[in-house]
Design a protein around this motif. Structure first.
Motif, short mmCIF file in Angstrom:
data_model
loop_
_atom_site.label_atom_id
_atom_site.label_comp_id
_atom_site.label_asym_id
_atom_site.label_seq_id
_atom_site.Cartn_x
_atom_site.Cartn_y
_atom_site.Cartn_z
N LYS A 261 -8.35 -0.67 -6.65
CA LYS A 261 -6.94 -0.29 -6.63
C LYS A 261 -6.66 0.83 -5.63
O LYS A 261 -5.50 1.16 -5.38
CB LYS A 261 -6.48 0.12 -8.03
CG LYS A 261 -6.47 -1.04 -9.01
CD LYS A 261 -5.96 -0.58 -10.36
CE LYS A 261 -6.03 -1.70 -11.40
NZ LYS A 261 -5.19 -2.85 -11.05
N SER A 262 -7.68 1.42 -5.09
CA SER A 262 -7.47 2.45 -4.07
C SER A 262 -8.69 2.53 -3.16
O SER A 262 -9.77 2.01 -3.50
CB SER A 262 -7.20 3.81 -4.71
OG SER A 262 -8.33 4.27 -5.40
N ASN B 233 -3.41 3.82 -1.74
CA ASN B 233 -3.30 3.17 -3.05
C ASN B 233 -2.85 1.73 -2.85
O ASN B 233 -1.86 1.48 -2.15
CB ASN B 233 -2.29 3.94 -3.91
CG ASN B 233 -2.14 3.31 -5.29
OD1 ASN B 233 -1.50 2.27 -5.44
ND2 ASN B 233 -2.75 3.93 -6.28
N SER C 13 -2.67 -0.73 -5.73
CA SER C 13 -2.91 -1.07 -7.14
C SER C 13 -2.65 -2.54 -7.46
O SER C 13 -3.13 -3.03 -8.49
CB SER C 13 -2.06 -0.19 -8.04
OG SER C 13 -0.69 -0.33 -7.73
N THR D 176 0.83 -1.19 0.00
CA THR D 176 0.00 0.00 0.00
C THR D 176 0.87 1.24 0.00
O THR D 176 2.01 1.23 0.46
CB THR D 176 -0.91 0.03 1.23
OG1 THR D 176 -0.11 0.06 2.41
CG2 THR D 176 -1.82 -1.19 1.29
#
Lengths: 114, 111
Positions: B69-70, B23, B25, B4
């Motif tokens: 992804k976030s 984040n 991803s 992260t």
């Protein structure tokens, strides 16, 4: 109390001495974790117990560090021949079991090696 | 577990909403998003977790993007007591779970 209890809250020891840090997890929690936290850093994983056995000890920095949990409840983190670099807050956490669920942390033991 | 990324620090006015981004991803389909916070001189405290859907509890709301992804942790009415370091963690379901902490976001709530 119902939370994770760590004793002592503070420990000052001389370089080269042996120390033991104690963790009383929440009753019935089978998973127990030890972490070390230096100033300005996030907690760093040391060792994880599932029941009485150490399921993952990959975070222990060297063989001066050892932890036990003989009856699957209380755990003791043992540090031999302490060094000034061992100074940190040592955190203990417990979880009910595997799977989804939160870990509950104690307040930590602040270890200072002088 | 997926890594992260969080901003190192943020600030917020008391009474306003604090929105803390994370984040992740490289998250995979079976990984949950967890948030913890650590108030000065205390151990980390669980806040909330989620998989796909947005979640809300008495402490905060968690908004996860559709692609996962976030995510954003929202403290709707920040108080001075919310000043803390906030950690976003991603973990798999089941099996052994070892919370892995980064450096988190230091949130300062000012009067």
């Amino acid at each position: 109390g119902a939370g994770v209890s760590q004793t002592p809250s503070n420990k000052v020891t001389e370089k080269g001495k042996y120390v033991e840090l104690r963790c009383d997890p929440i009753s019935g929690h089978t998973a127990l974790y030890w972490y070390r936290q230096s100033l300005g850093q996030g907690p760093e994983f040391l060792i994880y117990f599932q029941g009485t056995g150490a399921a993952d000890d990959s975070g222990l920095p060297n063989d001066r560090f050892f932890a036990v949990r003989p009856e699957g409840s209380v755990s003791t983190l043992k540090i031999q021949r302490t060094e000034r670099g061992d100074s940190a807050v040592y955190l203990c956490a417990s979880r009910r079991d595997r799977g989804v669920g939160e870990a509950f942390f104690g307040q930590g033991t602040r270890l200072t090696v002088v | 577990d997926a890594k992260t990324t969080q901003p190192p620090s943020m600030d917020c006015a008391e009474g306003r909403a604090a929105n803390l981004p994370c984040n992740h991803s490289t998250i995979s389909g079976n990984e949950y998003v967890y948030w913890y916070r650590q108030i000065h001189s205390q151990g980390p405290q669980y806040i909330i977790h989620g998989l796909k859907n947005n979640e809300t509890n008495e402490m905060a709301s968690l908004i996860i993007t559709e692609d996962r992804k976030s995510s954003t942790l929202i403290l709707p009415h920040a108080t001075l007591r919310d000043t803390a370091v906030y950690y976003c963690i991603v973990r798999v379901t089941g099996g052994s779970y070892i919370p892995t902490f980064g450096r988190g976001t230091s949130l300062i709530v000012h009067p």
